[in-house]
Write a protein that holds these residues in place. Structure first.
Motif, PDB file in Angstrom:
ATOM      1  N   SER A 119      22.729  65.381  33.944  1.00  0.00           N
ATOM      2  CA  SER A 119      22.464  66.178  35.146  1.00  0.00           C
ATOM      3  C   SER A 119      23.709  66.949  35.573  1.00  0.00           C
ATOM      4  O   SER A 119      23.638  68.128  35.944  1.00  0.00           O
ATOM      5  N   TYR A 120      24.868  66.288  35.504  1.00  0.00           N
ATOM      6  CA  TYR A 120      26.120  66.965  35.865  1.00  0.00           C
ATOM      7  C   TYR A 120      26.425  68.105  34.899  1.00  0.00           C
ATOM      8  O   TYR A 120      26.790  69.208  35.318  1.00  0.00           O
ATOM      9  N   SER A 121      26.275  67.841  33.601  1.00  0.00           N
ATOM     10  CA  SER A 121      26.561  68.867  32.601  1.00  0.00           C
ATOM     11  C   SER A 121      25.620  70.048  32.758  1.00  0.00           C
ATOM     12  O   SER A 121      26.029  71.218  32.639  1.00  0.00           O
ATOM     13  N   HIS A 122      24.343  69.766  33.026  1.00  0.00           N
ATOM     14  CA  HIS A 122      23.377  70.850  33.224  1.00  0.00           C
ATOM     15  C   HIS A 122      23.703  71.650  34.475  1.00  0.00           C
ATOM     16  O   HIS A 122      23.582  72.878  34.495  1.00  0.00           O
ATOM     17  N   GLY A 123      24.112  70.953  35.543  1.00  0.00           N
ATOM     18  CA  GLY A 123      24.455  71.651  36.777  1.00  0.00           C
ATOM     19  C   GLY A 123      25.695  72.526  36.618  1.00  0.00           C
ATOM     20  O   GLY A 123      25.768  73.614  37.201  1.00  0.00           O
ATOM     21  N   TYR A 124      26.666  72.062  35.821  1.00  0.00           N
ATOM     22  CA  TYR A 124      27.877  72.855  35.613  1.00  0.00           C
ATOM     23  C   TYR A 124      27.606  74.011  34.660  1.00  0.00           C
ATOM     24  O   TYR A 124      28.125  75.121  34.860  1.00  0.00           O
ATOM     25  N   ASN A 143      32.728  68.094  29.043  1.00  0.00           N
ATOM     26  CA  ASN A 143      31.383  67.592  29.337  1.00  0.00           C
ATOM     27  C   ASN A 143      30.646  67.208  28.057  1.00  0.00           C
ATOM     28  O   ASN A 143      29.923  66.204  28.028  1.00  0.00           O
TER      29      ASN A 143
END
Length: 280
Positions: A119-124, A143
């Motif tokens: 989720s963090y990687s997709h958001g970044y 990431n």
């Protein structure tokens, strides 16, 4: 999300300030009698620290930081007390055993970190457009390394537990290499950010406001601490690689514990600073 304001009642409504009476007037200290705990006293500070610790332990990340610090602290103490002729050899073995169990606990809990990392990687994504291209590139690579780390560690854990028929040593080595790569990329990213911040401070020395300079200096301090923390962890990551690469396998337990403790305390300090700035 912090605790309710001290100016609010239990129901969240603001409490009106009535006239000062004998019941509401501040009490004066009578000589010979003990003073009550006043705001700012040691007792109030201890209570606030305890509440902060409880709040941190109620969250997954806060608990993980505490377990990590305790894990490396036990390894530091156990390694320092160890020795063939040491009278505290039994205590040393016990502390190292506690450290190993806490490390295993963190490994099991990381089985559930894949989706959060995804989720963090997709958001970044590829990073914000207004960010430096080098910083964005290093962040994306970091990431990717972090995302690949988790499944490798999961397979290694499952192999050790006898869940899958595989050799765990190769998967542990792969996860350690990915962790080391992530730390190295993080160091390079922090160095790049530091260079840009220092250049910006020199250029805006006379034009920027004192508040902006203070904010940039705080960012510089944060990046320096991140570099120290990542370098300590990277030293341990190299130690855990197969012998033959740099200082792999050459650290005594107390040095591994010391480096990990330094990194853990920096992480706790940075998290508390972020929490306090967010609450403010």
């Amino acid at each position: 999300m912090g605790p309710p304001s001290l100016h609010e009642g239990f129901d969240g409504a603001l409490q009106p300030l009535g006239p000062v009476t004998m019941a509401t007037a501040p009490r004066r200290h009578v000589p010979g009698l003990p003073r009550a705990a006043q705001p700012g006293s040691v007792a109030m500070a201890a209570a606030g620290g305890l509440c902060g610790l409880v709040a941190a332990l109620e969250s997954y990340r806060g608990r993980d930081r505490a377990v990590r610090a305790l894990c490396y602290g036990c390894q530091l103490a156990g390694g320092a007390l160890g020795g063939r002729q040491s009278p505290a050899a039994g205590l040393s073995r016990s502390l190292l055993a506690v450290s190993a169990q806490l490390s295993h606990c963190r490994t099991v809990l990381r089985l559930f970190d894949d989706l959060a990392m995804l989720s963090y990687s997709h958001g970044y994504g590829l990073g914000p457009k207004d960010e430096d291209a080098v910083v964005r590139g290093l962040s994306v690579l970091c990431n990717v390394a972090d995302q690949l780390y988790y499944p490798c560690e999961h397979v290694a854990w499952a192999a050790d537990a006898g869940i899958v028929p595989a050799s765990s040593s190769k998967w542990w080595e792969a996860s350690t290499r990915l962790w080391g790569l992530s730390l190295l990329l993080g160091i390079l990213r922090s160095l790049r950010i530091l260079c840009r911040l220092r250049k910006k401070l020199r250029q805006q020395k006379c034009t920027s406001s004192p508040q902006d300079r203070k904010k940039m200096k705080a960012q510089v301090k944060s990046e320096v601490l991140s570099i120290v923390s990542n370098m300590a962890d990277l030293s341990n990551a190299i130690h855990w690689l197969p012998p033959g690469f740099l200082w792999a396998g050459q650290f005594p337990p107390w040095l591994v514990g010391l480096l990990g403790t330094v990194s853990s305390l920096i992480g706790i300090y940075q998290a508390s600073r972020e929490s306090n700035s967010g609450a403010a």
